[in-house]
Design a protein around this motif. Structure first.
Motif, mmCIF file in Angstrom:
data_model
loop_
_atom_site.group_PDB
_atom_site.id
_atom_site.type_symbol
_atom_site.label_atom_id
_atom_site.label_comp_id
_atom_site.label_asym_id
_atom_site.label_seq_id
_atom_site.Cartn_x
_atom_site.Cartn_y
_atom_site.Cartn_z
ATOM 1 N N MET A 1 56.389 -36.553 -22.350
ATOM 2 C CA MET A 1 57.329 -37.481 -21.041
ATOM 3 C C MET A 1 58.663 -36.111 -20.585
ATOM 4 O O MET A 1 59.547 -36.118 -21.809
ATOM 5 C CB MET A 1 57.839 -38.250 -21.413
ATOM 6 N N SER A 2 58.567 -35.435 -20.143
ATOM 7 C CA SER A 2 59.747 -34.654 -19.760
ATOM 8 C C SER A 2 61.607 -35.143 -20.119
ATOM 9 O O SER A 2 62.368 -34.861 -20.208
ATOM 10 C CB SER A 2 59.635 -34.296 -18.550
ATOM 11 N N GLU A 3 61.601 -36.790 -20.110
ATOM 12 C CA GLU A 3 62.458 -37.488 -20.327
ATOM 13 C C GLU A 3 63.087 -37.336 -21.799
ATOM 14 O O GLU A 3 64.208 -36.966 -21.952
ATOM 15 C CB GLU A 3 62.432 -38.798 -19.185
ATOM 16 N N GLN A 4 62.094 -37.082 -22.037
ATOM 17 C CA GLN A 4 62.198 -37.105 -23.784
ATOM 18 C C GLN A 4 62.859 -35.215 -24.312
ATOM 19 O O GLN A 4 63.392 -35.138 -25.184
ATOM 20 C CB GLN A 4 61.058 -36.705 -24.634
ATOM 21 N N ARG A 5 62.814 -34.422 -23.512
ATOM 22 C CA ARG A 5 62.587 -32.957 -23.233
ATOM 23 C C ARG A 5 64.619 -33.583 -23.443
ATOM 24 O O ARG A 5 65.364 -33.817 -22.573
ATOM 25 C CB ARG A 5 62.269 -32.621 -22.603
ATOM 26 N N PRO A 6 65.414 -32.542 -24.213
ATOM 27 C CA PRO A 6 66.380 -31.724 -24.151
ATOM 28 C C PRO A 6 67.001 -31.243 -23.146
ATOM 29 O O PRO A 6 65.775 -30.535 -22.263
ATOM 30 C CB PRO A 6 66.871 -31.254 -25.362
ATOM 31 N N TYR A 7 67.955 -31.040 -22.984
ATOM 32 C CA TYR A 7 68.683 -29.616 -21.816
ATOM 33 C C TYR A 7 69.237 -28.752 -23.037
ATOM 34 O O TYR A 7 69.566 -28.912 -23.568
ATOM 35 C CB TYR A 7 70.001 -30.426 -20.712
ATOM 36 N N ARG A 8 69.031 -27.534 -21.445
ATOM 37 C CA ARG A 8 69.468 -26.304 -22.406
ATOM 38 C C ARG A 8 70.963 -25.844 -22.076
ATOM 39 O O ARG A 8 71.491 -25.820 -21.277
ATOM 40 C CB ARG A 8 68.997 -25.392 -21.783
ATOM 41 N N PRO A 9 71.796 -25.908 -23.672
ATOM 42 C CA PRO A 9 73.281 -25.951 -23.367
ATOM 43 C C PRO A 9 73.331 -24.584 -22.522
ATOM 44 O O PRO A 9 72.578 -23.376 -23.107
ATOM 45 C CB PRO A 9 74.185 -25.766 -24.508
ATOM 46 N N ASN A 10 74.159 -24.480 -21.239
ATOM 47 C CA ASN A 10 74.196 -23.348 -20.498
ATOM 48 C C ASN A 10 75.905 -22.849 -19.922
ATOM 49 O O ASN A 10 76.635 -24.298 -20.523
ATOM 50 C CB ASN A 10 73.400 -23.405 -18.899
ATOM 51 N N VAL A 11 76.104 -21.895 -19.336
ATOM 52 C CA VAL A 11 77.269 -21.547 -19.154
ATOM 53 C C VAL A 11 76.883 -21.308 -17.671
ATOM 54 O O VAL A 11 76.008 -20.342 -17.612
ATOM 55 C CB VAL A 11 78.201 -20.732 -19.962
ATOM 56 N N GLY A 12 77.849 -20.964 -16.360
ATOM 57 C CA GLY A 12 77.576 -20.502 -14.982
ATOM 58 C C GLY A 12 79.318 -20.009 -14.851
ATOM 59 O O GLY A 12 79.672 -20.214 -15.921
ATOM 60 N N ILE A 13 78.921 -18.730 -14.166
ATOM 61 C CA ILE A 13 80.383 -18.213 -13.653
ATOM 62 C C ILE A 13 80.077 -18.023 -12.241
ATOM 63 O O ILE A 13 79.326 -17.353 -12.018
ATOM 64 C CB ILE A 13 79.888 -17.012 -14.418
ATOM 65 N N ALA A 14 81.543 -18.020 -11.544
ATOM 66 C CA ALA A 14 82.393 -17.947 -10.644
ATOM 67 C C ALA A 14 82.719 -17.123 -10.914
ATOM 68 O O ALA A 14 84.342 -17.269 -11.023
ATOM 69 C CB ALA A 14 82.320 -19.171 -10.068
#
Length: 166
Positions: free
Chosen positions: A1-14
């Motif tokens: 079930m996709s809801e059990q997968r974690p989010y990947r820690p990430n950064v974005g740059i403006a």
């Protein structure tokens, strides 16, 4: 079930230039669940955070890896934002264990010469992600990205609007 997968820690740059526009790159290929769609290939630089890595340091590293830019000053950052990947039925992929990305976005001011910007040369053994770049109005970028990123890009535009004024 996709809801059990974690989010990947990430950064974005403006990355803002002196005119208050942000650097965007044109992705030239899919990367697993990180798809591109015709006409929606543009995005700001972003990337994963290494274990134990400071988020601001990760933002500067990712900016350099994806664009070669080192000449930038810190302006500000957002709270955490997230998006979910679209359904992915392709071959096993390094991002397949994640449901999406949890991102902290950083506003940086470009202080260098545009000749410094080179998205095509691989750095840190990372393949090039962009085949072209340009400066764009921050309030227009959400219309240029794939739909699953749009809410995050709108939140970034709202949070960093004060830097877009030049």
């Amino acid at each position: 079930m996709s809801e059990q997968r974690p989010y990947r820690p990430n950064v974005g740059i403006a990355l803002f230039n002196a005119d208050g526009r942000v650097l965007i790159g044109r992705r030239f290929r899919d990367d697993g669940p990180e798809i591109i769609l015709p006409g929606l290939e543009w995005q700001m630089p972003q990337g994963g955070v290494d274990a134990g890595e400071d988020h601001r340091a990760a933002a500067f590293r990712e900016l350099w890896e994806e664009t070669s830019v080192k000449s930038a000053d810190y302006l500000g950052e957002t709270d955490w934002l997230s998006y979910e990947f679209p359904p992915y039925d392709g071959p096993p992929h390094r991002l397949g264990k994640f449901r999406g990305q949890r991102q902290k976005w950083f506003a940086l001011r470009f202080t260098g010469n545009e000749a410094e910007i080179d998205p095509l040369t691989p750095r840190n053994d990372q393949p090039a992600e962009f085949d072209a770049w340009r400066w764009e109005r921050l309030d227009r970028v959400a219309d240029l990205v794939v739909p699953f990123r749009r809410d995050v890009y709108r939140a970034v535009a709202e949070s960093f609007a004060r830097f877009a004024k030049g």
